[in-house]
Design a protein around this motif. Structure first.
Motif, PDB file in Angstrom:
ATOM      1  N   ILE A 252       0.839  -1.057  -0.015  1.00 20.30           N
ATOM      2  CA  ILE A 252      -0.126   0.134   0.095  1.00 20.30           C
ATOM      3  C   ILE A 252       1.064   1.235  -0.016  1.00 20.30           C
ATOM      4  CG2 ILE A 252      -1.687   1.445   1.347  1.00 20.30           C
ATOM      5  CD1 ILE A 252      -3.011  -1.208   2.158  1.00 20.30           C
ATOM      6  N   LYS A 253       0.577   2.223  -0.827  1.00 25.82           N
ATOM      7  CA  LYS A 253       1.571   3.518  -0.952  1.00 25.82           C
ATOM      8  C   LYS A 253       1.230   4.205   0.326  1.00 25.82           C
ATOM      9  CE  LYS A 253       2.143   7.426  -4.172  1.00 25.82           C
ATOM     10  NZ  LYS A 253       1.896   8.104  -5.382  1.00 25.82           N
ATOM     11  N   THR A 254       2.309   4.695   0.923  1.00 27.23           N
ATOM     12  CA  THR A 254       2.577   5.170   2.205  1.00 27.23           C
ATOM     13  C   THR A 254       3.439   6.494   2.122  1.00 27.23           C
ATOM     14  OG1 THR A 254       2.266   3.073   3.257  1.00 27.23           O
ATOM     15  CG2 THR A 254       3.036   4.741   4.621  1.00 27.23           C
ATOM     16  N   PRO A 255       3.045   7.580   2.948  1.00 30.41           N
ATOM     17  CA  PRO A 255       3.860   8.655   2.904  1.00 30.41           C
ATOM     18  C   PRO A 255       5.374   8.323   3.384  1.00 30.41           C
ATOM     19  CG  PRO A 255       1.789   9.102   3.424  1.00 30.41           C
ATOM     20  CD  PRO A 255       1.654   7.775   3.509  1.00 30.41           C
ATOM     21  N   GLN A 256       6.502   8.999   2.830  1.00 32.28           N
ATOM     22  CA  GLN A 256       7.815   8.840   3.209  1.00 32.28           C
ATOM     23  C   GLN A 256       7.899   9.021   4.908  1.00 32.28           C
ATOM     24  OE1 GLN A 256      10.660   7.715   1.794  1.00 32.28           O
ATOM     25  NE2 GLN A 256       9.240   7.087   0.221  1.00 32.28           N
ATOM     26  N   ASP A 257       7.153   9.862   5.190  1.00 32.58           N
ATOM     27  CA  ASP A 257       7.242  10.403   6.660  1.00 32.58           C
ATOM     28  C   ASP A 257       7.094   8.924   7.591  1.00 32.58           C
ATOM     29  OD1 ASP A 257       8.264  12.512   6.430  1.00 32.58           O
ATOM     30  OD2 ASP A 257       6.017  13.712   6.994  1.00 32.58           O
TER      31      ASP A 257
END
Length: 432
Positions: A390-395
């Motif tokens: 699942i695409k996840t923010p870099q933070d």
């Protein structure tokens, strides 16, 4: 994080018992993390108790593997390992005479041997450092990894890495003499600047046993509140030492110049070197809600978990799950035939009625892992990113670097997802 719930209900074990001798053993060829030894025996070979049956050709620092019983090698088998993976093992059927079990133990005069000779014996006797059950490593390799012997320290942890286990704390009460002998041998090898004994705050017996050592300026006693979890890791002990003794060294320098060992490593090490007997037996805390009692047993390497359960009067058909090395730091293994390795400190049996069905385990979005995490990261989101892509923010991805690998997220997850292992995978990728 306070973890009173993890320890307040357990009975305190006051002694150590010797497990029954097994008719067969299945000795894993991987006793150290990432070190797969090559077998030196084949099917049909006669094997003596204490004989070297496998070794690693890639490094002289790796611990050799010995047979825990005399008999005949039946060949190489695949088996479930104590860390939840699968590995290869040598199966041996008992037969013939024991070399030293049941006989008078001779004592080796180790003083005056010199550091080099003592170091060589550590590797030959197969001593593994179990300070971290997730990263077991040859004690010899850990000694050689210390960067500066002239500024070195030996940290001796006298309580358990996982508060649901009792192996180290029991050995600290029962076998302090052996622990101190192990420390003396390490001092002969390393000539450390200081020995730091990390004692539990509520461990009166342990602290009392160390009173004679307080007068030596080269010994320090670090009192640790073991309910304040996690408190057993290298970084935590180094930070507490720095604060308690106002050291001007950085925590990283303290770690790099220190050897960290636990009670079990020192007891096993002392047994092996003083009596010149290879490591064939280890100490295991056997417990579970479906057992009538719990115990710390001295067990043959290669003994099956099923036989441990039977020794304590438990029928295998009543067991729903087996947890190795604690409910916070350990893992669940799929088979009762899993053998004891040198890094197994505890085996907990969970009744079928209380065991989770893992076949359809998935995240239920309860948020328990987020609330419990002392590093304030979101293990569930990281799990979804790694496992389900699942695409996840870099933070969120970078937050994996904050993980202290305490395993609390695993313990509070209602579906028992391997959250800490997944976070560590992403953390390791970030560190590359």
């Amino acid at each position: 994080m306070r973890l009173d719930y993890a320890i307040k209900k357990k009975d305190i074990i006051q002694s150590v018992a010797t497990a029954f001798l097994p008719r067969k053993v299945l000795i894993p060829l991987e006793q150290e993390r990432g070190v797969l030894c090559a077998p030196l025996v084949k099917a049909g070979d006669a094997v003596q108790e204490g004989q070297v049956i496998a070794e690693y050709s890639g490094s002289d620092d790796s611990a050799k593997i010995h047979s825990s019983i005399p008999g005949v090698a039946l060949g190489i088998k695949n088996c479930s390992a104590s860390d939840g993976r699968y590995t290869s093992a040598i199966e041996i059927k008992m037969g013939g005479r024991f070399s030293h079990t049941g006989k008078n133990e001779r004592s080796l005069e180790w003083r005056g041997m010199g550091p080099k000779t003592l170091q060589n014996k550590i590797g030959a006797l197969g001593v593994v450092n179990t300070f971290s059950v997730r990263e077991p490593r040859s004690l010899l390799a850990d000694i050689k990894a210390v960067k500066d012997f002239s500024e070195s320290r030996i940290f001796v942890r006298l309580f358990d890495e996982d508060p649901s286990c009792q192996t180290d704390s029991t050995l600290a009460r029962v076998h302090m003499e052996k622990i101190l002998t192990g420390v003396d041998i390490l001092k002969e090898i390393m000539e450390p600047k200081e020995v730091v004994f990390a004692c539990p705050k509520n461990g009166v017996a342990v602290q009392t046993a160390l009173l004679p050592y307080r007068s030596d300026p080269k010994n320090s006693i670090l009192i640790v509140d073991t309910k304040d979890y996690p408190c057993a890791k290298k970084a935590t002990l180094a930070a507490r030492y720095k604060k308690a003794f106002k050291s001007d060294q950085s925590e990283r320098t303290i770690i790099e110049n220190s050897l960290f060992v636990d009670a079990e490593t020192l007891v096993v090490f002392s047994d092996a070197l003083v009596h010149d007997i290879p490591v064939e037996r280890v100490y295991v805390h056997v417990s579970g809600d479906c057992l009538k009692s719990s115990a710390v047993l001295k067990v043959c390497v290669g003994e099956s978990f099923e036989n441990l359960a039977k020794q304590l009067g438990l029928e295998p058909r009543k067991i729903g799950k087996v947890v190795v090395n604690g409910f916070l730091r350990g893992v669940s293994v799929p088979s009762l035939e899993t053998p004891v390795s040198k890094s197994v400190k505890s085996v907990s049996f969970v009744a079928k009625k209380d065991a989770t069905d893992y076949s359809n385990a998935f995240c239920v979005g309860c948020g328990n892992c987020r609330s419990a995490c002392p590093a304030k990261i979101y293990p569930d989101i990281i799990y979804a990113h790694v496992v389900k892509s699942i695409k996840t923010p870099q933070d969120f991805i970078r937050s994996s670097l904050l993980c202290i690998e305490c395993g609390v997220c695993d313990s509070v997850c209602p579906t028992k997802l391997p959250l800490s292992e997944i976070v560590k995978i992403l953390k390791d990728k970030q560190n590359v």
